[in-house]
Design a protein around this motif. Structure first.
Motif, PDB file in Angstrom:
ATOM      1  N   TYR A 136      -0.967  -1.235  -7.712  1.00  0.00           N
ATOM      2  CA  TYR A 136       0.324  -0.568  -7.860  1.00  0.00           C
ATOM      3  C   TYR A 136       0.331   0.361  -9.066  1.00  0.00           C
ATOM      4  N   ILE A 143       8.337  -3.185  -0.894  1.00  0.00           N
ATOM      5  CA  ILE A 143       7.950  -2.939  -2.280  1.00  0.00           C
ATOM      6  C   ILE A 143       7.486  -1.499  -2.451  1.00  0.00           C
ATOM      7  N   LEU A 144       6.697  -1.013  -1.500  1.00  0.00           N
ATOM      8  CA  LEU A 144       6.219   0.370  -1.569  1.00  0.00           C
ATOM      9  C   LEU A 144       7.391   1.342  -1.540  1.00  0.00           C
ATOM     10  N   THR A 169      -1.678   3.437   4.694  1.00  0.00           N
ATOM     11  CA  THR A 169      -2.029   2.034   4.851  1.00  0.00           C
ATOM     12  C   THR A 169      -3.082   1.951   5.960  1.00  0.00           C
ATOM     13  N   SER A 197      -1.730  -3.216  -3.739  1.00  0.00           N
ATOM     14  CA  SER A 197      -0.834  -2.769  -2.672  1.00  0.00           C
ATOM     15  C   SER A 197      -1.579  -2.715  -1.346  1.00  0.00           C
ATOM     16  N   SER A 198      -0.854  -2.420  -0.291  1.00  0.00           N
ATOM     17  CA  SER A 198      -1.479  -2.227   1.015  1.00  0.00           C
ATOM     18  C   SER A 198      -1.891  -0.781   1.246  1.00  0.00           C
ATOM     19  N   MET A 243       5.467  -8.829  -8.671  1.00  0.00           N
ATOM     20  CA  MET A 243       4.796  -7.874  -7.786  1.00  0.00           C
ATOM     21  C   MET A 243       3.292  -8.150  -7.800  1.00  0.00           C
ATOM     22  N   ALA A 244       2.696  -8.219  -6.611  1.00  0.00           N
ATOM     23  CA  ALA A 244       1.255  -8.404  -6.533  1.00  0.00           C
ATOM     24  C   ALA A 244       0.545  -7.210  -7.144  1.00  0.00           C
ATOM     25  N   SER A 274       2.308  -3.939   7.109  1.00  0.00           N
ATOM     26  CA  SER A 274       2.074  -4.260   5.704  1.00  0.00           C
ATOM     27  C   SER A 274       3.221  -5.098   5.159  1.00  0.00           C
ATOM     28  N   PRO A 275       2.947  -6.319   4.678  1.00  0.00           N
ATOM     29  CA  PRO A 275       4.031  -7.166   4.169  1.00  0.00           C
ATOM     30  C   PRO A 275       4.726  -6.597   2.940  1.00  0.00           C
ATOM     31  N   ASP A 276       4.054  -5.705   2.216  1.00  0.00           N
ATOM     32  CA  ASP A 276       4.669  -5.155   1.004  1.00  0.00           C
ATOM     33  C   ASP A 276       5.374  -3.823   1.255  1.00  0.00           C
TER      34      ASP A 276
END
Length: 232
Positions: free
Chosen positions: A54, A87-88, A29, A5-6, A1-2, A82-84
């Motif tokens: 995150y 994940i969110l 976002t 976050s966005s 996980m980056a 948002s590419p994540d």
């Protein structure tokens, strides 16, 4: 996980208005591919702002749970940019929240990827589809059509939401919106409210939509949806 976050911000206090039947936490976002002159989140229209780690979101979720929050709303801006986003959604679900996604419907493929993982979708339907280039500066009305079908046919629960601007939302316009969402479970109408920070100066000077006109809009849309809600 980056690490980042966005999500650029979250509302400190829980909301009783943004997720029907739930107390919710709002996560924002930034960046939007629409340019609606009356957007109430005009500050988030520009390109992506710095995101929150995150870890910070996880701590916020813990605090919200202590405050009896039971849902997370991902809003914007336009979250499907948002590419994540997956994940969110996973982060908020792992925190024990129901998840609501607010979207303008411009990215049907992104909506399709997460539709089974969210509990509620609120999709804006700005105007009749042919008018999106003029009203929203968005030149792919077919993407909106595809998103409407995805949400109507596949979301666990949802609403199609229209902000009533009296100069735009004539009876004819509302019937066209109704045809676009025909068979919807729920439509929501809400009044345009002028603010000093709106994207288009014309809308800053425009009067608030009258309650009577919002009720008239609801009456028209009742011919196309199972339920129509007037929201202040």
């Amino acid at each position: 996980m980056a690490a980042i976050s966005s999500v650029c911000a979250f509302q400190k206090n829980p909301s009783m208005l943004d997720y029907p039947g739930c107390m919710s936490a709002l996560f924002f976002t930034s960046g939007c591919n629409f340019r609606c002159g009356y957007c109430h989140n005009a500050a988030l229209l520009a390109g992506a702002k710095g995101g929150l780690p995150y870890e910070r979101l996880e701590r916020a979720c813990e605090k919200f749970r202590e405050d009896w929050v039971d849902a997370a709303v991902i809003t914007g801006g336009e979250p499907t940019l948002s590419p994540d986003l997956p994940i969110l959604i996973g982060l908020f679900r792992s925190a024990g929240f129901r998840v609501k996604l607010d979207t303008n419907g411009s990215k049907p493929d992104a909506i399709a990827r997460v539709l089974r993982d969210v509990d509620y979708v609120a999709m804006d339907v700005k105007c009749r589809l042919e008018n999106y280039p003029r009203v929203a500066g968005f030149n792919d009305p077919d993407a909106i059509r595809r998103s409407i079908a995805l949400v109507r046919d596949g979301a666990r629960d949802y609403e199609f939401r229209t902000t009533i601007v009296e100069s735009l939302h004539t009876d004819e316009e509302l019937h066209a919106i109704g045809e676009a969402v025909r068979g919807a479970r729920r439509c929501v109408v809400q009044p345009f409210v002028p603010r000093d920070d709106l994207h288009d100066e014309t809308y800053r000077r425009m009067p608030r939509a009258r309650d009577e006109r919002v009720r008239e809009a609801a009456a028209i849309l009742r011919g196309y949806a199972d339920e129509v809600v007037c929201r202040a």
